[in-house]
Design an enzyme around this catalytic site. Structure first.
Site, PDB file in Angstrom:
ATOM      1  N   GLU A 141       0.659  -1.206   0.111  1.00 54.54           N
ATOM      2  CA  GLU A 141      -0.070   0.184  -0.042  1.00 54.54           C
ATOM      3  C   GLU A 141       1.033   1.346  -0.045  1.00 54.54           C
ATOM      4  O   GLU A 141       1.913   1.435   0.783  1.00 54.54           O
ATOM      5  CB  GLU A 141      -0.942   0.152   1.187  1.00 54.54           C
ATOM      6  CG  GLU A 141      -1.920  -1.072   1.361  1.00 54.54           C
ATOM      7  CD  GLU A 141      -3.023  -0.947   0.318  1.00 54.54           C
ATOM      8  OE1 GLU A 141      -3.281   0.030  -0.491  1.00 54.54           O
ATOM      9  OE2 GLU A 141      -3.685  -1.955   0.157  1.00 54.54           O
ATOM     10  N   CYS A 180      -7.601  -2.367   8.460  1.00 54.42           N
ATOM     11  CA  CYS A 180      -6.063  -2.354   8.045  1.00 54.42           C
ATOM     12  C   CYS A 180      -5.761  -0.994   7.731  1.00 54.42           C
ATOM     13  O   CYS A 180      -4.662  -0.467   7.991  1.00 54.42           O
ATOM     14  CB  CYS A 180      -6.108  -3.086   6.601  1.00 54.42           C
ATOM     15  SG  CYS A 180      -6.080  -4.692   6.787  1.00 54.42           S
ATOM     16  N   HIS A 225      -1.384  -5.658   1.513  1.00 51.49           N
ATOM     17  CA  HIS A 225      -2.487  -6.647   1.487  1.00 51.49           C
ATOM     18  C   HIS A 225      -2.461  -7.833   0.815  1.00 51.49           C
ATOM     19  O   HIS A 225      -1.430  -7.755  -0.599  1.00 51.49           O
ATOM     20  CB  HIS A 225      -3.911  -5.849   0.954  1.00 51.49           C
ATOM     21  CG  HIS A 225      -4.731  -5.048   1.698  1.00 51.49           C
ATOM     22  ND1 HIS A 225      -4.792  -3.769   1.727  1.00 51.49           N
ATOM     23  CD2 HIS A 225      -5.331  -5.615   2.959  1.00 51.49           C
ATOM     24  CE1 HIS A 225      -5.666  -3.428   2.832  1.00 51.49           C
ATOM     25  NE2 HIS A 225      -6.128  -4.631   3.564  1.00 51.49           N
TER      26      HIS A 225
HETATM   27  N1  PCA Z   1      -8.221  -7.190   6.210  1.00 52.95           N
HETATM   28  C1  PCA Z   1      -9.009  -6.113   6.619  1.00 52.95           C
HETATM   29  C2  PCA Z   1      -8.915  -6.140   8.058  1.00 52.95           C
HETATM   30  C3  PCA Z   1      -8.249  -7.262   8.692  1.00 52.95           C
HETATM   31  C4  PCA Z   1      -7.808  -7.950   7.298  1.00 52.95           C
HETATM   32  O1  PCA Z   1      -7.031  -8.874   7.226  1.00 52.95           O
HETATM   33  C5  PCA Z   1      -8.922  -4.751   5.899  1.00 52.95           C
HETATM   34  O2  PCA Z   1      -8.578  -4.873   4.674  1.00 52.95           O
HETATM   35  O3  PCA Z   1      -9.034  -3.808   6.196  1.00 52.95           O
END
Ligand code: PCA
Length: 199
Positions: free
Chosen positions: A79, A142, A164
């Site tokens: 990100e 996240c 991610h």
């Molecule tokens: N993904 C979520 C929160 C926890 C996770 O593994 C997110 O993308 O916010």
């Protein structure tokens, strides 16, 4: 060795596993020049970031890298930015579902990752594992963790990033990647964390 605090999340949204923790927990104790400290986070607004800050206060890591599941994505996605926004399409694991609220009342609108996310994504892609830079970590837990950490460590020597990952194949959802490939991708990303931040 340098110190890396790396985190994954507990399951959420009806899933029984979260590939972020499945992958993080399977990483070796050492990757490249980094000694890893692993932490499993709750999917809870505010609390998840506090857990990281609490551990980081004691550890003084060189880098904090958080990993999360992004269902629907087909690549490993470092990100670029965290935004000052909390918004849940679903409640978190404590039942809290904020609607368009700031994370920090007087905080900046957005903060860039202090890791070389472009280089990291390119290195993973070059190894034949799908990867690309993401320009939004969403507005759920996240992003909450990423933005809070970026705000806290702005201007300091501690670097902060978030990656991610897609569903793991075992979750029987599409798109997905085999867990082994996710682990390899994260390993390569960690090996390419040094160097200038992307922006
Ligand atoms: N993904 C979520 C929160 C926890 C996770 O593994 C997110 O993308 O916010």
């Amino acid at each position: 060795m340098k110190k890396l605090l790396i985190t994954g999340f507990e399951p959420f949204g009806g899933e029984t596993v979260n590939p972020s923790w499945e992958a993080v927990s399977r990483l070796p104790q050492e990757v490249g020049e980094y000694l890893l400290t692993k932490l499993r986070l709750p999917v809870t607004f505010g609390e998840a970031a506090e857990r990281v800050l609490c551990t980081a206060d004691a550890l003084c890591p060189d880098v904090i890298l958080c990993i999360g599941q992004a269902g629907g994505r087909n690549a490993i996605t470092p990100e670029l930015v965290g935004i000052n926004l909390r918004h849940g399409e679903i409640p978190d694991n404590k039942g809290i579902q904020p609607k368009d609220q700031p994370i920090l009342t007087h905080g900046e609108s957005g903060l860039f990752s202090t890791l070389p996310v472009r280089n990291m994504a390119e290195a993973v892609q070059k190894a034949g594992i799908p990867a690309k830079v993401s320009y939004s970590a969403g507005a759920y837990v996240c992003n909450d963790v990423l933005y809070t950490l970026l705000a806290r460590y702005k201007g300091s020597k501690t670097r902060v990033g978030f990656i991610h990952i897609p569903y793991a194949s075992t979750q029987k959802k599409e798109p997905c990647l085999p867990l082994e490939q996710i682990i390899s991708g994260l390993t390569i990303a960690i090996e390419h964390m040094d160097g200038e931040e992307t922006i």
